[in-house]
Design a protein around this motif. Structure first.
Motif, PDB file in Angstrom:
ATOM      1  N   ARG A  80      24.024  85.409  73.813  1.00  0.00           N
ATOM      2  CA  ARG A  80      23.628  86.535  72.453  1.00  0.00           C
ATOM      3  C   ARG A  80      24.014  86.209  71.540  1.00  0.00           C
ATOM      4  N   GLU A  90      29.849  82.073  66.321  1.00  0.00           N
ATOM      5  CA  GLU A  90      28.069  81.910  66.793  1.00  0.00           C
ATOM      6  C   GLU A  90      27.645  81.208  67.834  1.00  0.00           C
ATOM      7  N   ALA A 134      28.640  90.585  68.693  1.00  0.00           N
ATOM      8  CA  ALA A 134      27.363  90.068  70.434  1.00  0.00           C
ATOM      9  C   ALA A 134      27.653  90.809  71.681  1.00  0.00           C
ATOM     10  N   ILE A 176      23.811  86.152  67.376  1.00  0.00           N
ATOM     11  CA  ILE A 176      24.537  86.962  66.656  1.00  0.00           C
ATOM     12  C   ILE A 176      24.127  85.625  65.627  1.00  0.00           C
ATOM     13  N   ALA A 201      29.407  82.662  71.167  1.00  0.00           N
ATOM     14  CA  ALA A 201      28.076  83.807  71.529  1.00  0.00           C
ATOM     15  C   ALA A 201      26.893  83.340  71.910  1.00  0.00           C
ATOM     16  N   VAL A 207      23.882  91.724  67.092  1.00  0.00           N
ATOM     17  CA  VAL A 207      22.599  90.885  66.771  1.00  0.00           C
ATOM     18  C   VAL A 207      22.973  90.853  65.456  1.00  0.00           C
TER      19      VAL A 207
END
Length: 386
Positions: free
Chosen positions: A151, A143, A105, A153, A146, A110
């Protein structure tokens, strides 16, 4: 046919920051080949593993990269003995999975499909299902971290069976059991020589009968026969590497191109090629970045995408992979976006979810970068006010 006249215009001059900021998609990234060097050192200490070639993280990272620069797939694969040796507990698997997502990320990825072989990390008392659950939990944690860092992802899991072993049917059944819980597909990996895809035909037949997604390492160390078995006997939707498909393409001096039957089949059926440029150089599948067939495959409009393979072992990131291509072939944002959309189209996700990521994340991200570039016109080129 002739090669299409779509050579990138020189001088686009993408900066490393722009490449890093661009939304990227990786479909071929090995969990056990992408650990942080410091994490390897920590986990080795906790596990009492004393065979690391270095205990300083910087020196260890350099050792992995040097060991991979051998020109041999078999030698390249030997480096995984150390990473797999420290992944024997649920806590270790959870940690490296979460860190892998964070690192991707931070690199602008993505969407990612991360693969690993459960059979390679057994021996510490974990059952295969416990391995899968620990890694999946780690991906979800990554996840969340992030997203908290701004960010977003999404990550899917690919379960891999080792092609030299005899557990492919077991791993295939494991992939089916968890396909509604984070596992998006199945793969085989390991030394290609002497271990053809059709050796695991039973596993692939089982997967195909249940509508599962399949990617197969093929066309890396072994040529067209490996690819032919993977796509026509075993039903691969994607090819891990697949660069040897170029052996079935002839380019005459006048630019006229002839595709063999297998190359035509792969292109016509939009079978994605998970190309990993740096890894391909390290294993001898390509002679140099300039000599890599990725530009030929792009101009012929194969469904080719760019990947990392093993971030630790190859000393790479998605940003570095694209940087090499930008420097070598003059690629700009148009080419980066093309490769990224290719990858997203070939992701093992439902069609509407792939489409949403392309339309809502990938294309807007590149549009924003183009707008940003327009705002950076040097002052000397801006017309004076009337």
């Amino acid at each position: 046919m002739h090669l299409s006249d779509n050579t990138p215009l020189p001088g686009d001059g993408l900066t490393q920051d722009e490449i890093q900021q661009a939304p990227k998609v990786v479909l071929h990234d090995h969990l056990d080949g992408g650990l942080r060097p410091a994490t390897v050192v920590d986990l080795a200490r906790e596990a009492g593993y004393d065979r690391l070639p270095a205990t300083d993280p910087q020196k260890l990272g350099a050792w992995f990269r040097d060991a991979a620069d051998s020109g041999s797939l078999e030698r390249y694969l030997e480096t995984f003995a150390h990473t797999c040796a420290v992944l024997r507990t649920g806590e270790a698997l959870h940690r490296v999975a979460a860190e892998a997502v964070e690192d991707l990320a931070a690199d602008g990825v993505v969407y990612a499909e991360i693969r690993y072989a459960p059979e390679q990390v057994l021996g510490g008392g974990l059952a295969p299902r416990q391995v899968v659950e620990a890694v999946n939990d780690g991906f979800r944690e990554g996840e969340r971290r992030a997203a908290a860092a701004g960010r977003a992802i999404r990550v899917g899991t690919l379960l891999t069976a080792m092609r030299h072993a005899d557990r492919s049917r077991e791993i295939a059944e494991l992939a089916l059991a968890y396909r509604d819980a984070g596992v998006v597909g199945f793969d085989i990996a390991g030394a290609e020589v002497g271990n053809p895809p059709e050796r695991h035909a039973d596993a692939f037949d089982h997967l195909r009968s249940d509508g599962a997604h399949i990617t197969i390492h093929a066309g890396e160390a072994v040529g067209l026969d490996s690819i032919r078995q993977a796509v026509q006997r075993c039903g691969a939707h994607r090819l891990g590497h697949g660069v040897r498909i170029a052996d079935d393409i002839t380019v005459a001096a006048d630019g006229r191109v002839t595709l063999g039957r297998l190359a035509s089949y792969v292109r016509d059926h939009r079978i994605a090629l998970e190309v990993c440029p740096t890894s391909n150089l390290q294993t001898g599948a390509a002679s140099s970045y300039a000599g890599h067939p990725i530009e030929l495959l792009r101009r012929l409009r194969f469904r080719v995408c760019v990947n990392t393979d093993n971030r630790l072992v190859s000393g790479t990131t998605m940003t570095r992979e694209f940087q090499h291509l930008v420097d070598t072939f003059g690629y700009g944002l148009d080419e980066m976006e093309w490769f990224t959309v290719n990858a997203m189209k070939s992701a093992f996700l439902p069609f509407d979810e792939r489409t949403a990521l392309i339309q809502q994340v990938v294309r807007p991200g590149y549009a924003q970068l183009r707008t940003h570039r327009l705002g950076r016109v040097p002052a000397a080129r801006v017309p004076a006010a009337a």
